[in-house]
Motif scaffolding. Structure first.
Motif, short mmCIF file in Angstrom:
data_model
loop_
_atom_site.label_atom_id
_atom_site.label_comp_id
_atom_site.label_asym_id
_atom_site.label_seq_id
_atom_site.Cartn_x
_atom_site.Cartn_y
_atom_site.Cartn_z
N TRP A 129 14.40 2.84 7.45
CA TRP A 129 13.62 2.15 6.09
C TRP A 129 12.48 1.24 6.57
O TRP A 129 12.36 1.07 7.15
CB TRP A 129 14.08 2.49 4.40
CG TRP A 129 15.09 3.26 5.03
CD1 TRP A 129 16.78 3.85 4.87
CD2 TRP A 129 14.95 3.97 3.45
NE1 TRP A 129 17.26 4.51 4.44
CE2 TRP A 129 15.85 4.95 3.21
CE3 TRP A 129 14.02 3.70 2.38
CZ2 TRP A 129 16.31 5.72 2.27
CZ3 TRP A 129 13.87 4.52 1.32
CH2 TRP A 129 14.94 5.92 1.56
N THR A 130 11.32 1.16 5.91
CA THR A 130 10.12 0.45 5.90
C THR A 130 8.96 -0.33 4.80
O THR A 130 9.79 1.30 3.48
CB THR A 130 9.28 0.87 7.09
OG1 THR A 130 8.64 -0.49 7.78
CG2 THR A 130 8.29 1.96 7.04
N ILE A 131 8.69 -1.02 4.54
CA ILE A 131 7.79 -0.79 3.61
C ILE A 131 6.37 -0.60 3.88
O ILE A 131 6.06 -0.76 4.45
CB ILE A 131 7.66 -2.48 3.47
CG1 ILE A 131 9.11 -2.81 2.80
CG2 ILE A 131 6.82 -3.03 2.06
CD1 ILE A 131 9.45 -4.72 2.60
N ALA A 132 6.27 -0.05 2.64
CA ALA A 132 4.91 0.28 2.44
C ALA A 132 3.82 -0.23 0.96
O ALA A 132 4.69 -0.38 0.33
CB ALA A 132 4.19 2.25 2.88
N PHE A 133 2.48 0.90 1.30
CA PHE A 133 1.52 0.43 -0.25
C PHE A 133 1.07 1.73 -0.31
O PHE A 133 0.36 2.12 0.18
CB PHE A 133 0.58 -0.87 0.46
CG PHE A 133 1.45 -1.94 1.23
CD1 PHE A 133 1.48 -2.74 0.66
CD2 PHE A 133 1.62 -1.80 2.00
CE1 PHE A 133 3.07 -3.84 0.55
CE2 PHE A 133 2.18 -3.36 2.66
CZ PHE A 133 2.93 -4.54 1.45
N VAL A 134 0.81 1.92 -1.99
CA VAL A 134 0.35 3.06 -2.06
C VAL A 134 -0.77 2.47 -2.31
O VAL A 134 -1.11 1.47 -2.89
CB VAL A 134 1.13 3.52 -3.31
CG1 VAL A 134 0.41 4.71 -4.36
CG2 VAL A 134 2.27 3.83 -3.80
N THR A 135 -1.92 3.15 -1.59
CA THR A 135 -3.20 3.01 -2.38
C THR A 135 -4.14 4.39 -3.14
O THR A 135 -5.20 3.89 -3.43
CB THR A 135 -3.85 3.59 -0.65
OG1 THR A 135 -3.27 5.01 -0.09
CG2 THR A 135 -3.56 2.28 0.68
N GLY A 136 -3.24 5.32 -3.32
CA GLY A 136 -3.90 6.12 -4.14
C GLY A 136 -3.08 7.36 -4.40
O GLY A 136 -1.82 7.39 -3.85
N ALA A 137 -3.79 8.82 -4.09
CA ALA A 137 -2.84 9.67 -4.24
C ALA A 137 -4.11 11.18 -3.95
O ALA A 137 -5.19 11.05 -4.07
CB ALA A 137 -2.51 10.48 -5.76
N PHE A 151 2.74 13.77 -4.70
CA PHE A 151 2.52 13.34 -3.39
C PHE A 151 1.49 12.23 -3.84
O PHE A 151 0.61 11.85 -4.79
CB PHE A 151 1.41 14.25 -2.53
CG PHE A 151 2.44 15.37 -1.99
CD1 PHE A 151 2.91 15.05 -0.58
CD2 PHE A 151 2.44 16.23 -2.77
CE1 PHE A 151 3.88 15.51 0.14
CE2 PHE A 151 2.93 17.37 -1.71
CZ PHE A 151 3.81 16.80 -0.46
N LEU A 152 1.43 11.31 -2.92
CA LEU A 152 1.36 9.43 -3.55
C LEU A 152 0.39 9.19 -1.73
O LEU A 152 1.00 10.20 -0.33
CB LEU A 152 2.28 8.81 -3.29
CG LEU A 152 2.41 8.33 -4.97
CD1 LEU A 152 3.71 7.61 -4.56
CD2 LEU A 152 1.89 8.46 -5.22
N SER A 153 -0.98 8.65 -1.48
CA SER A 153 -1.77 8.30 -0.31
C SER A 153 -1.12 6.51 -0.05
O SER A 153 -0.78 6.13 -0.53
CB SER A 153 -2.76 8.84 -0.36
OG SER A 153 -3.59 9.12 -0.78
N VAL A 154 -0.26 6.86 1.02
CA VAL A 154 0.76 6.12 1.45
C VAL A 154 -0.10 4.86 2.90
O VAL A 154 -0.13 5.58 4.18
CB VAL A 154 2.17 6.01 1.78
CG1 VAL A 154 3.39 5.27 2.27
CG2 VAL A 154 3.01 6.71 0.11
N TYR A 155 -0.32 3.41 2.87
CA TYR A 155 -0.22 3.07 4.50
C TYR A 155 0.78 2.43 4.69
O TYR A 155 1.22 1.56 4.55
CB TYR A 155 -1.38 1.86 4.02
CG TYR A 155 -1.67 0.52 4.62
CD1 TYR A 155 -2.37 1.68 6.58
CD2 TYR A 155 -1.27 -0.31 5.08
CE1 TYR A 155 -2.85 0.98 7.05
CE2 TYR A 155 -1.89 -0.91 6.45
CZ TYR A 155 -2.71 -0.42 6.93
OH TYR A 155 -2.68 -1.08 8.39
#
Length: 210
Positions: A129-137, A151-155
């Motif tokens: 597991w790790t932490i990420a950030f949602v940037t959009g879809a 779905f989500l766009s994730v960085y």
């Protein structure tokens, strides 16, 4: 020896953050001082002879304020619109400019949605597991090829330098939204898990043979 070791570690904990902070500030001030080349040559010579540093920060802030104030009024908006249209007509420059402008608008705009939500995802494999950030879809053609489900766009940033990372598209069901703020999540990532949001946590790690 135990006391010396304790004093040494305590000294490192105090000195290292200060040295790194001062080094970063020195780099920022040195970079912003490059704007002093906009001043008349006699002023540059005087500042160089008297070794005055930091004025570049004030000059940069002044330039940003002037440009921002100009861009906020009617005439400024018309000029920016005209300049934007001209740049977008240049074959090679328009592709670079459009991409950079879109990213900057997303990151710095008051209405931007970049890095607004921290999520927990399994990366780079299931069970890790790790932490990420949602940037959009995802949208348009990409969304059509992803199949069923939202779905989500994730960085996914790297540690300890979050400016490098991976852009992935994950199912919303595979992303666990966290209550921690983006700032807290970034601190957690940069510190490699040392700075725990909500307070310090001590974890005892034991080998399977002990």
């Amino acid at each position: 020896m135990l006391a010396l070791r304790k004093w040494l570690l305590s000294g490192l904990l105090v000195i290292v953050p200060l040295v790194i902070t001062l080094g970063v500030l020195n780099w920022i001030i040195g970079t912003l001082d490059q704007t002093l080349w906009l001043l008349p040559e006699q002023w540059q010579v005087w500042l160089s002879d008297h070794k005055v540093r930091g004025l570049g920060v004030l000059l940069t802030l002044a330039i940003l304020l002037v440009v921002g104030a100009t861009a906020s009024n009617f005439v400024g908006k018309r000029l920016l619109g005209w300049g934007d249209a001209v740049v977008r007509r240049i074959p090679v420059v328009r592709s670079i400019y459009s991409s950079v402008k879109q990213v900057s608008d997303t990151l710095f705009s008051e209405n931007g949605n970049a890095f607004r939500t921290a999520v927990l995802v399994q990366w780079p494999r299931e069970g890790v597991w790790t932490i990420a950030f949602v940037t959009g879809a995802p949208g348009n053609e990409v969304a059509a090829h992803l199949g069923e489900g939202e779905f989500l766009s994730v960085y996914v940033p790297t540690t300890p330098n979050p400016t490098g990372g991976y852009f992935v598209m994950l199912k919303r069901s595979d992303c666990i939204e966290l209550k921690m703020s983006v700032d807290e999540a970034l601190k957690y990532i940069v510190s490699m898990g040392v700075v725990v949001p909500g307070g310090p946590t001590t974890v005892a790690v034991k080998s399977s043979n002990s």
